[in-house]
Scaffold this motif. Structure first.
Motif, PDB file in Angstrom:
ATOM      1  N   THR A  59      -2.661   1.656  17.985  1.00  0.00           N
ATOM      2  CA  THR A  59      -3.730   2.718  17.159  1.00  0.00           C
ATOM      3  C   THR A  59      -5.296   1.965  16.768  1.00  0.00           C
ATOM      4  O   THR A  59      -4.858   0.262  16.763  1.00  0.00           O
ATOM      5  N   TRP A 131     -10.502  11.867  31.179  1.00  0.00           N
ATOM      6  CA  TRP A 131      -9.460  11.728  30.883  1.00  0.00           C
ATOM      7  C   TRP A 131      -8.927  11.285  32.955  1.00  0.00           C
ATOM      8  O   TRP A 131      -8.186  10.389  33.044  1.00  0.00           O
ATOM      9  N   SER A 143      -2.410  12.627  29.042  1.00  0.00           N
ATOM     10  CA  SER A 143      -2.790  13.357  27.406  1.00  0.00           C
ATOM     11  C   SER A 143      -1.223  12.813  26.501  1.00  0.00           C
ATOM     12  O   SER A 143      -2.054  13.748  25.425  1.00  0.00           O
ATOM     13  N   GLY A 144      -0.348  11.994  27.086  1.00  0.00           N
ATOM     14  CA  GLY A 144       0.011  11.450  26.430  1.00  0.00           C
ATOM     15  C   GLY A 144      -0.851  10.024  25.802  1.00  0.00           C
ATOM     16  O   GLY A 144       0.091   9.388  24.938  1.00  0.00           O
ATOM     17  N   THR A 146      -3.244  10.264  23.019  1.00  0.00           N
ATOM     18  CA  THR A 146      -3.528  10.174  22.307  1.00  0.00           C
ATOM     19  C   THR A 146      -4.382  10.222  21.869  1.00  0.00           C
ATOM     20  O   THR A 146      -5.264   8.877  21.623  1.00  0.00           O
ATOM     21  N   LEU A 147      -5.957  10.524  21.066  1.00  0.00           N
ATOM     22  CA  LEU A 147      -6.697   9.942  20.213  1.00  0.00           C
ATOM     23  C   LEU A 147      -6.470   9.113  19.304  1.00  0.00           C
ATOM     24  O   LEU A 147      -5.210   8.740  18.189  1.00  0.00           O
ATOM     25  N   HIS A 148      -7.327   8.088  19.400  1.00  0.00           N
ATOM     26  CA  HIS A 148      -6.936   7.196  18.689  1.00  0.00           C
ATOM     27  C   HIS A 148      -5.930   5.868  18.530  1.00  0.00           C
ATOM     28  O   HIS A 148      -5.047   5.543  17.754  1.00  0.00           O
ATOM     29  N   ALA A 149      -4.994   6.243  20.227  1.00  0.00           N
ATOM     30  CA  ALA A 149      -4.587   5.606  20.624  1.00  0.00           C
ATOM     31  C   ALA A 149      -4.294   4.175  21.466  1.00  0.00           C
ATOM     32  O   ALA A 149      -5.510   4.495  21.920  1.00  0.00           O
ATOM     33  N   ARG A 166      -7.906   5.329  23.276  1.00  0.00           N
ATOM     34  CA  ARG A 166      -8.855   6.759  23.714  1.00  0.00           C
ATOM     35  C   ARG A 166      -9.302   6.593  22.374  1.00  0.00           C
ATOM     36  O   ARG A 166      -9.214   6.538  21.293  1.00  0.00           O
ATOM     37  N   TYR A 173     -14.926  13.662  25.700  1.00  0.00           N
ATOM     38  CA  TYR A 173     -13.669  12.548  25.739  1.00  0.00           C
ATOM     39  C   TYR A 173     -13.659  11.280  26.549  1.00  0.00           C
ATOM     40  O   TYR A 173     -14.583  10.875  27.119  1.00  0.00           O
TER      41      TYR A 173
END
Length: 346
Positions: A59, A131, A143-144, A146-149, A166, A173
């Protein structure tokens, strides 16, 4: 908010348009920090503004580091992997200053801190089509991610380690690629971006998008402002257990606190740092800096305003560099509708 006029008469405006419409690529120049060892989170807790108690592996989060006197030192991106932590300064910080700052901390036994580890570097790419560039680095639907991953990846034509997060700075994005082969990674990203009309972008166009997204300090720096004046109190965990470096001198903001505020002015107007901002004949703040002129619709100025003059929609004025008195209006951020807000990933 304003809708974007896509006119692009300058290099900065072209770069601005690239980030807003396709994907802009830039090399991150602030130093990376790698921290390893079982007690590394205890070290982070000693100087970062948010507790690490509930930080999960893979994260990303944004945190603030203070000086011993409670003033902002740096905004850090904290990337937590399975066996190591990484920090990346968001605002300009010299390698020497960062080494001195970290060297003054009490580092637990068996924890290792490396500032600007040899061979490592970071490339960022942001925009509504970012992306599609990121997709080449993972073997699943992008798309898998995710934001802050953050996830470990392989850079084509490189055997070095790398990871992709991301996370962005512009409200579009955004992705950050940290690699042990940064030149190769940069080339791969640029090649992919050019195929969809994107490319490398410079500081000024990027800085304007960041400012419109509410993060003008990324480019300009903290300018000697306090936590409250810089409107960074939201980055402090005020109810956390335990002190951290500089926390003893913090004061929670109040409704009467002055704070950094965005103001719009007519296109082509310029203001000097320190210029008085007036409500009628009364000074209610000062200009901290002016963001680059990359959006032809208006100029965007950052000023520290007394309460309650930082409320949005308030008409103020200030003397421009040509001696004329120019209207300023306090505005909300983000200032522009991000194309990513209505662009689907995948």
């Amino acid at each position: 908010m304003t809708m974007l006029d896509i006119a692009q008469p300058t290099t900065a405006a072209r770069d601005y348009h690239t980030v807003r419409s396709t994907v802009g690529v830039y090399q991150v120049t602030t130093p990376l920090v790698r921290i390893t060892g079982d007690d590394r989170l205890a070290l982070l807790d000693s100087f970062l503004s948010k507790s690490s108690d509930f930080v999960e592996p893979e994260t990303v989060r944004e945190v603030l580091a203070l000086t011993a006197g409670g003033d902002p030192f740096a905004i850090f991106l904290h990337l937590e992997l399975n066996e190591e932590s990484w920090l990346l300064a968001r605002n300009p910080v010299e390698v020497g200053a960062l080494r001195d700052y970290l060297a003054a901390l009490e580092v637990p036994d068996e924890v290792t801190v490396e500032v600007a580890p040899a061979g490592w570097g970071a490339t960022a790419f942001e925009g509504p089509q970012a992306w599609s560039v990121a997709a080449q680095f993972v073997d699943y639907d992008i798309s898998g991610l995710t934001l802050h991953a953050v996830t470990e990846v392989q850079v084509p034509e490189s055997d070095g380690a790398a990871f992709l997060a991301r996370v962005g700075t512009t409200g579009e994005y955004g992705y950050l690629l940290v690699s042990e082969a940064p030149e190769t990674a940069q080339d791969v990203v640029l090649s992919s971006a050019s195929g969809i009309g994107g490319g490398a972008v410079g500081d000024e166009g990027l800085a304007r998008v960041q400012a419109e997204a509410g993060m003008a300090v990324y480019h300009r720096g903290l300018a000697g402002l306090s936590v409250n004046d810089a409107d960074l109190a939201w980055m402090i965990s005020w109810d956390r257990i335990g002190d951290f470096l500089g926390s003893a001198d913090l004061e929670p903001p109040t409704a009467g606190s002055a704070k950094l505020t965005a103001l719009a002015s007519p296109s082509g107007t310029t203001f000097a740092t320190g210029t008085a901002i007036l409500a009628g004949a009364v000074q209610v703040g000062t200009v901290s800096w002016q963001t680059p002129s990359a959006n032809p619709n208006e100029e965007l100025v950052m000023g520290v305003l007394d309460a309650p003059f930082w409320v949005p929609g308030l008409p103020l004025r200030a003397e421009a560099t040509d001696g004329t008195v120019v209207p300023l209006t306090t505005v909300t951020l983000p200032r522009v509708f991000a194309a990513s807000s209505h662009t689907r990933i995948g």
